[in-house]
Design a protein around this motif. Structure first.
Motif, mmCIF file in Angstrom:
data_model
loop_
_atom_site.group_PDB
_atom_site.id
_atom_site.type_symbol
_atom_site.label_atom_id
_atom_site.label_comp_id
_atom_site.label_asym_id
_atom_site.label_seq_id
_atom_site.Cartn_x
_atom_site.Cartn_y
_atom_site.Cartn_z
ATOM 1 N N ARG A 5 0.832 -1.202 0.000
ATOM 2 C CA ARG A 5 0.000 0.000 0.000
ATOM 3 C C ARG A 5 0.868 1.254 0.000
ATOM 4 N NH1 ARG A 5 -4.266 -2.636 4.339
ATOM 5 N NH2 ARG A 5 -5.226 -4.000 2.782
ATOM 6 N N ASP A 6 0.309 2.276 -0.578
ATOM 7 C CA ASP A 6 1.008 3.558 -0.657
ATOM 8 C C ASP A 6 0.543 4.429 0.515
ATOM 9 O OD1 ASP A 6 1.980 6.031 -1.200
ATOM 10 O OD2 ASP A 6 1.012 6.237 -3.169
ATOM 11 N N VAL A 7 1.444 4.648 1.462
ATOM 12 C CA VAL A 7 1.061 5.381 2.674
ATOM 13 C C VAL A 7 0.747 6.849 2.400
ATOM 14 C CG1 VAL A 7 2.335 3.861 4.237
ATOM 15 C CG2 VAL A 7 3.444 5.915 3.343
ATOM 16 N N THR A 8 1.074 7.304 1.199
ATOM 17 C CA THR A 8 0.786 8.709 0.883
ATOM 18 C C THR A 8 -0.486 8.851 0.029
ATOM 19 O OG1 THR A 8 2.117 8.641 -1.134
ATOM 20 C CG2 THR A 8 3.249 9.270 0.902
ATOM 21 N N ALA A 9 -1.100 7.726 -0.332
ATOM 22 C CA ALA A 9 -2.307 7.796 -1.172
ATOM 23 C C ALA A 9 -3.464 8.388 -0.377
ATOM 24 C CB ALA A 9 -2.672 6.404 -1.671
ATOM 25 N N PRO A 10 -4.310 9.198 -1.015
ATOM 26 C CA PRO A 10 -5.402 9.844 -0.285
ATOM 27 C C PRO A 10 -6.325 8.853 0.434
ATOM 28 C CG PRO A 10 -5.173 10.800 -2.486
ATOM 29 C CD PRO A 10 -4.216 9.645 -2.420
ATOM 30 N N ASP A 11 -6.674 7.722 -0.205
ATOM 31 C CA ASP A 11 -7.582 6.801 0.493
ATOM 32 C C ASP A 11 -6.897 6.116 1.672
ATOM 33 O OD1 ASP A 11 -6.164 5.671 -1.537
ATOM 34 O OD2 ASP A 11 -7.736 4.276 -2.179
ATOM 35 N N PHE A 12 -5.576 5.900 1.575
ATOM 36 C CA PHE A 12 -4.830 5.356 2.719
ATOM 37 C C PHE A 12 -4.911 6.345 3.889
ATOM 38 C CE2 PHE A 12 -1.293 4.627 5.480
ATOM 39 C CZ PHE A 12 -1.096 3.249 5.472
#
Ligand SMILES: Nc1ncnc2c1ncn2[C@@H]1O[C@H](COP(=O)(O)OP(=O)(O)OP(=O)(O)O)[C@@H](O)[C@H]1O
Ligand SMILES: [Mg+2]
Length: 249
Positions: free
Chosen positions: A228-235
């Motif tokens: 997972r991308d910890v900087t993604a908005p849904d994250f």
């Protein structure tokens, strides 16, 4: 009793008191086979107690925990636990640490060889085969413990804040490792942490507990592929939501 064959663990009206101290309060939930579940909650709310009830270090005051539809029994069920404290055996080399539990289980030698080699490859431990734990960095030593737990090929892997002492870079690395091993082995994982970002990074489902006497405050399903991308908005949105649900002090 369980009709649902997909259920690995059923926690049924679980209540725990230590003397007059009320820790878990009528908690019920299921864990699916092969699920990666994170449990978060305030300090002292009863997370470790819950694991200790699953392994029968403690008995419930009321209610029951079922594994594969039967009351939890460490002699019958295949459970491995990774504790927060380093718990490798200092007098054994890395390889012997990995072999130890398998030899106690009296597995055939070629099966032990096969599992140990696979885990050493997966965990990047080959070059440390003949080293002793004290010769290794904390994070490498922790990889032995995690590798050892996976080498047992438990049906159920319980991890109690296993990365609590590690810096963020090493944590990210080991979080990816545990996901890789989980996918490879198909184990059911219960991962306890008070690190919300870690829970959001790892879990298919996060169980949020209240202060003690602990109940389930909320379940959060996270339907995002790994890594997972910890900087993604849904994250960030999920992470913030979980944070909002927890009152730390
Ligand atoms: N054997 C015991 N006897 C008496 N009290 C206990 C025992 N084990 C735990 N407790 C108490 O039960 C409560 C829950 O403890 P537990 O270790 O399960 O919390 P936790 O959620 O794991 O906390 P942390 O986030 O700090 O690890 C605490 O108040 C603790 O002091
Ligand atoms: Mg604890």
């Amino acid at each position: 009793m369980d009709k649902n064959e997909d259920i690995k663990v059923r926690v049924d009206h679980l209540t725990k008191y230590f003397g007059s101290l009320h820790v878990l309060d009528d908690v019920s939930f299921n864990i699916k086979k092969g699920e990666f579940l994170c449990v978060v909650g305030p300090t002292g709310c009863g997370k470790t107690t819950f694991l200790n009830l699953l392994t029968r270090i403690y008995m419930p005051t009321q209610g029951e925990l079922y594994i594969d539809g039967e009351p939890a029994d460490p002699k019958k069920h295949s459970i491995s636990v990774v504790f927060q404290e380093p718990s490798s055996m200092p007098w054994l080399t890395v390889e012997k640490n990995l072999r130890f539990g398998l030899e106690i289980k009296k597995l055939p030698k070629d099966e032990i060889d096969r599992r140990v080699e696979k885990i050493m490859d997966l965990m990047g431990l080959q070059e440390f085969r003949n080293s002793y734990p004290h010769q290794l960095s904390v994070s490498t030593a922790q990889r032995i413990i995690i590798g050892r737990a996976f080498a047992m090929q438990p049906d159920l892997l319980l991890m109690d804040e296993p990365y609590g002492q590690m810096d963020i870079k090493m944590r990210y690395y080991l979080e990816d490792e545990v996901i890789r091993l989980w996918k490879e082995m198909g184990t059911t994982v219960v991962f306890i942490t008070h690190n919300i970002e870690e829970a959001t990074y790892l879990a298919e489902r996060v169980l949020i507990l209240t202060n003690k006497p602990a109940k389930i405050k909320e379940e959060v399903h996270i339907d995002m592929p790994h890594p997972r991308d910890v900087t993604a908005p849904d994250f960030i949105e999920i992470r913030n939501h979980i944070t909002d649900q927890i009152k730390w002090w």
